[in-house]
Design a protein around this motif. Structure first.
Motif, PDB file in Angstrom:
ATOM      1  N   SER A  32       0.810  -1.221   0.000  1.00 41.00           N
ATOM      2  CA  SER A  32       0.000   0.000   0.000  1.00 41.00           C
ATOM      3  C   SER A  32       0.846   1.274   0.000  1.00 41.00           C
ATOM      4  O   SER A  32       0.349   2.353  -0.316  1.00 41.00           O
ATOM      5  CB  SER A  32      -0.956   0.010   1.199  1.00 41.00           C
ATOM      6  OG  SER A  32      -0.230  -0.049   2.412  1.00 41.00           O
ATOM      7  N   ASP A  33       2.157   1.166   0.347  1.00 41.63           N
ATOM      8  CA  ASP A  33       3.061   2.319   0.283  1.00 41.63           C
ATOM      9  C   ASP A  33       3.508   2.615  -1.139  1.00 41.63           C
ATOM     10  O   ASP A  33       4.074   3.664  -1.413  1.00 41.63           O
ATOM     11  CB  ASP A  33       4.302   2.084   1.153  1.00 41.63           C
ATOM     12  CG  ASP A  33       3.993   2.083   2.635  1.00 41.63           C
ATOM     13  OD1 ASP A  33       2.977   2.693   3.028  1.00 41.63           O
ATOM     14  OD2 ASP A  33       4.768   1.479   3.395  1.00 41.63           O
ATOM     15  N   ILE A  34       3.278   1.671  -2.047  1.00 41.59           N
ATOM     16  CA  ILE A  34       3.660   1.857  -3.453  1.00 41.59           C
ATOM     17  C   ILE A  34       2.567   2.658  -4.150  1.00 41.59           C
ATOM     18  O   ILE A  34       1.387   2.325  -4.065  1.00 41.59           O
ATOM     19  CB  ILE A  34       3.883   0.496  -4.136  1.00 41.59           C
ATOM     20  CG1 ILE A  34       5.100  -0.186  -3.502  1.00 41.59           C
ATOM     21  CG2 ILE A  34       4.088   0.670  -5.639  1.00 41.59           C
ATOM     22  CD1 ILE A  34       5.348  -1.590  -3.989  1.00 41.59           C
ATOM     23  N   LEU A  35       2.979   3.725  -4.828  1.00 37.09           N
ATOM     24  CA  LEU A  35       2.031   4.627  -5.473  1.00 37.09           C
ATOM     25  C   LEU A  35       1.640   4.153  -6.868  1.00 37.09           C
ATOM     26  O   LEU A  35       0.536   4.408  -7.341  1.00 37.09           O
ATOM     27  CB  LEU A  35       2.622   6.036  -5.559  1.00 37.09           C
ATOM     28  CG  LEU A  35       3.080   6.628  -4.227  1.00 37.09           C
ATOM     29  CD1 LEU A  35       3.789   7.955  -4.459  1.00 37.09           C
ATOM     30  CD2 LEU A  35       1.905   6.794  -3.289  1.00 37.09           C
ATOM     31  N   GLY A  36       2.560   3.468  -7.559  1.00 37.35           N
ATOM     32  CA  GLY A  36       2.248   3.002  -8.899  1.00 37.35           C
ATOM     33  C   GLY A  36       3.391   2.225  -9.511  1.00 37.35           C
ATOM     34  O   GLY A  36       4.515   2.245  -9.019  1.00 37.35           O
ATOM     35  N   ILE A  37       3.071   1.520 -10.593  1.00 33.66           N
ATOM     36  CA  ILE A  37       4.067   0.763 -11.353  1.00 33.66           C
ATOM     37  C   ILE A  37       4.372   1.546 -12.622  1.00 33.66           C
ATOM     38  O   ILE A  37       3.458   1.987 -13.329  1.00 33.66           O
ATOM     39  CB  ILE A  37       3.511  -0.633 -11.722  1.00 33.66           C
ATOM     40  CG1 ILE A  37       3.172  -1.426 -10.458  1.00 33.66           C
ATOM     41  CG2 ILE A  37       4.506  -1.408 -12.584  1.00 33.66           C
ATOM     42  CD1 ILE A  37       2.428  -2.725 -10.715  1.00 33.66           C
ATOM     43  N   VAL A  38       5.663   1.755 -12.888  1.00 32.85           N
ATOM     44  CA  VAL A  38       6.094   2.516 -14.059  1.00 32.85           C
ATOM     45  C   VAL A  38       6.227   1.561 -15.238  1.00 32.85           C
ATOM     46  O   VAL A  38       6.899   0.542 -15.134  1.00 32.85           O
ATOM     47  CB  VAL A  38       7.455   3.218 -13.792  1.00 32.85           C
ATOM     48  CG1 VAL A  38       7.909   3.961 -15.020  1.00 32.85           C
ATOM     49  CG2 VAL A  38       7.333   4.143 -12.592  1.00 32.85           C
ATOM     50  N   ASN A  39       5.583   1.894 -16.350  1.00 29.22           N
ATOM     51  CA  ASN A  39       5.686   1.092 -17.564  1.00 29.22           C
ATOM     52  C   ASN A  39       6.763   1.672 -18.454  1.00 29.22           C
ATOM     53  O   ASN A  39       6.523   2.637 -19.164  1.00 29.22           O
ATOM     54  CB  ASN A  39       4.345   1.058 -18.314  1.00 29.22           C
ATOM     55  CG  ASN A  39       3.278   0.381 -17.510  1.00 29.22           C
ATOM     56  OD1 ASN A  39       3.529  -0.585 -16.824  1.00 29.22           O
ATOM     57  ND2 ASN A  39       2.057   0.879 -17.604  1.00 29.22           N
ATOM     58  N   ASP A  40       7.959   1.107 -18.395  1.00 27.19           N
ATOM     59  CA  ASP A  40       9.074   1.604 -19.238  1.00 27.19           C
ATOM     60  C   ASP A  40       9.136   0.836 -20.522  1.00 27.19           C
ATOM     61  O   ASP A  40       8.856  -0.274 -20.670  1.00 27.19           O
ATOM     62  CB  ASP A  40      10.410   1.456 -18.503  1.00 27.19           C
ATOM     63  CG  ASP A  40      10.568   2.512 -17.425  1.00 27.19           C
ATOM     64  OD1 ASP A  40       9.908   3.544 -17.524  1.00 27.19           O
ATOM     65  OD2 ASP A  40      11.357   2.276 -16.507  1.00 27.19           O
TER      66      ASP A  40
END
Length: 96
Positions: free
Chosen positions: A88-96
């Motif tokens: 829940s501390d993760i704000l988002g996943i970056v799609n590189d």
């Protein structure tokens, strides 16, 4: 790197290195570098149980994620600094 298996909804993240140079070419001293807020997931737990329902993890090993500035707890794993935090501390996943 040593093997670690986080419990419940915890995630182990290796923070990316802080920028050492600005876009205009100026070098940033260590005292002025900001704490990185981006890293790579290196391990994750099985998920959590809430109200009798199992909630699976969203992140996977190798995902690049964004997290809050003060998220997680820093630990050393084989001489490397890593963060262990709740999903829940993760704000988002970056799609590189």
């Amino acid at each position: 790197m040593a093997s670690i298996k986080p419990l419940a909804d915890r995630v182990v993240v290796k923070a990316q290195e802080a920028e050492t140079q600005t876009a205009s070419g100026l070098y940033i001293p260590d005292s002025a570098k900001e704490k990185p807020q981006r890293g790579t997931v290196i391990a994750f737990g099985p998920g959590k149980v809430e109200n009798g329902t199992k909630i699976d993890m969203t992140v996977q090993e190798g995902d690049t994620v964004l997290y809050g500035k003060y998220a997680g707890t820093e630990i050393q794993l084989d001489g490397e600094d890593v963060l262990i935090m709740r999903e829940s501390d993760i704000l988002g996943i970056v799609n590189d």
